[in-house]
Design an enzyme around this catalytic site. Structure first.
Site, PDB file in Angstrom:
ATOM      1  N   HIS A   1       0.853  -1.191   0.000  1.00  6.94           N
ATOM      2  CA  HIS A   1       0.000   0.000   0.000  1.00  6.94           C
ATOM      3  C   HIS A   1       0.884   1.236   0.000  1.00  6.94           C
ATOM      4  O   HIS A   1       1.454   1.598   1.020  1.00  6.94           O
ATOM      5  CB  HIS A   1      -0.950  -0.038   1.200  1.00  6.94           C
ATOM      6  CG  HIS A   1      -1.805  -1.263   1.184  1.00  6.94           C
ATOM      7  ND1 HIS A   1      -1.794  -2.202   2.179  1.00  6.94           N
ATOM      8  CD2 HIS A   1      -2.658  -1.719   0.236  1.00  6.94           C
ATOM      9  CE1 HIS A   1      -2.616  -3.186   1.870  1.00  6.94           C
ATOM     10  NE2 HIS A   1      -3.153  -2.912   0.690  1.00  6.94           N
ATOM     11  N   CYS A   2       0.979   1.857  -1.142  1.00  7.79           N
ATOM     12  CA  CYS A   2       1.943   2.923  -1.365  1.00  7.79           C
ATOM     13  C   CYS A   2       1.191   4.258  -1.506  1.00  7.79           C
ATOM     14  O   CYS A   2       0.873   4.712  -2.610  1.00  7.79           O
ATOM     15  CB  CYS A   2       2.753   2.597  -2.620  1.00  7.79           C
ATOM     16  SG  CYS A   2       4.275   3.510  -2.698  1.00  7.79           S
TER      17      CYS A   2
END
Ligand code: BDR
Ligand code: CA
Length: 310
Positions: free
Chosen positions: A238-239
């Protein structure tokens, strides 16, 4: 004549900030006119050094301006446990040859807002301290900004740093309050959108490994974070800042955006730093936040792949 869109990025690099910056550098329609640096993920000394190093690796001479070393009012914990003690995975890189500019980040934001008045896209990938300081010095700033996009908040209260708050909002809620109240309308890419737009770990690793020096450097600085994330959150990475930046660069890839009034909790206690969205418009406040709900995953992934394999 340069008809690219001028982009000013306030950031606290940070592993996901670094990927967002690579996306921005890779985009041919935008020109990154400066990086203003916040404290957040780790201390300012490191976030400034990391920004300079990333520019060097990417072959960019973008000016870097150091901002506030602390939140406006209350000390807050950093996110070194995610990003490494130096914010870049503790790989012991050789520091960049270049130094930061002498000008303070808040002053650079104001000056560049005049240079690029009416065209400037301002992006916040970290706590909002520098932008709040700029607004206190000159409340007319929003009038010169064409678009303001922030990675901040958790719009239905599913936080990451506390049960209800997202890291950037929680680190300096007073700054976030000043900024959210000052911009009549802004774009918000929150933690919950981040979770809904995961990046498959295996694919990202493949892209990094098929890249040149940029891909190799990014693989090294992101390794600890990716391992930490895979341990806790499964197959997808999850960037947060990369999603926000993709929306900045390619707004028409947004599939669903909701506009609502948004506020932030300042009280100390379990809800400090929580963003409160008035989904039913019960309080009669103006809709100030355009909230990203859904973004084209294929276009998001393709952009990241391109940036990692320049
Ligand atoms: C945000 O917090 C930081 O740790 C990341 O860089 C991102 O900006 C996600 O909550
Ligand atoms: Ca960040």
């Amino acid at each position: 004549m340069n008809d690219k869109i001028p982009l000013l990025i306030d950031t606290d690099p940070g592993v996901d900030d670094a990927l967002a910056l690579l996306l921005a550098f890779d985009d041919t329609n935008h020109d990154v006119v400066g990086l203003t640096i916040a404290a957040g993920n780790v201390g300012l000394r490191h976030t400034v050094a990391n920004a300079l190093k990333l520019c060097e690796v990417a072959g960019r001479e973008v000016p870097v301006y150091a901002g506030s070393p602390s939140p406006l009012l209350h000390a807050a914990p950093d996110a070194a446990y995610v990003h490494g003690n130096d914010g870049f995975g503790d790989i012991d890189y050789t520091p960049a040859a270049r130094s930061a500019e002498a000008e303070h980040a808040a002053l650079a934001i104001l000056r560049l807002s005049h240079v690029h008045a009416g065209k400037l896209v301002l992006v916040a990938l970290g706590p909002l301290t520098n932008i709040a300081l700029a607004l206190k010095l000159d409340p007319t700033l929003p009038a010169r900004v064409a678009r303001f996009v922030a990675m901040s908040g958790a719009v239905t209260g599913h936080g990451n740093i506390t049960p209800s708050a997202e890291f950037n909002a929680y680190f300096d809620p007073e700054a976030a309050k000043i900024v959210f109240d000052a911009f009549p309308q802004f774009d918000l890419s929150d933690w919950e959108a981040t979770v809904a737009h995961g990046l498959p770990h295996d694919a990202v690793l493949g892209w990094m490994q098929s890249g040149g020096e940029v891909g190799r450097f990014y693989e090294a600085i992101s390794r600890k974070t990716r391992e930490w994330s895979a341990d806790r959150r499964g197959d997808d990475w999850h960037c947060a800042d990369a999603l926000a930046m993709a929306w900045v660069l390619e707004p028409d890839a947004a599939i669903e955006v909701e506009t609502r009034p948004l506020d932030i909790v300042l009280e100390h206690g379990p809800a400090r730093g929580a963003t409160v969205v008035d989904w039913q418009r019960q309080l009669g406040r103006p809709d100030n936040a355009r909230i990203l709900m859904r973004y084209d995953a294929a276009r998001f992934h393709a952009r990241i792949r391109r940036a990692l394999t320049p």
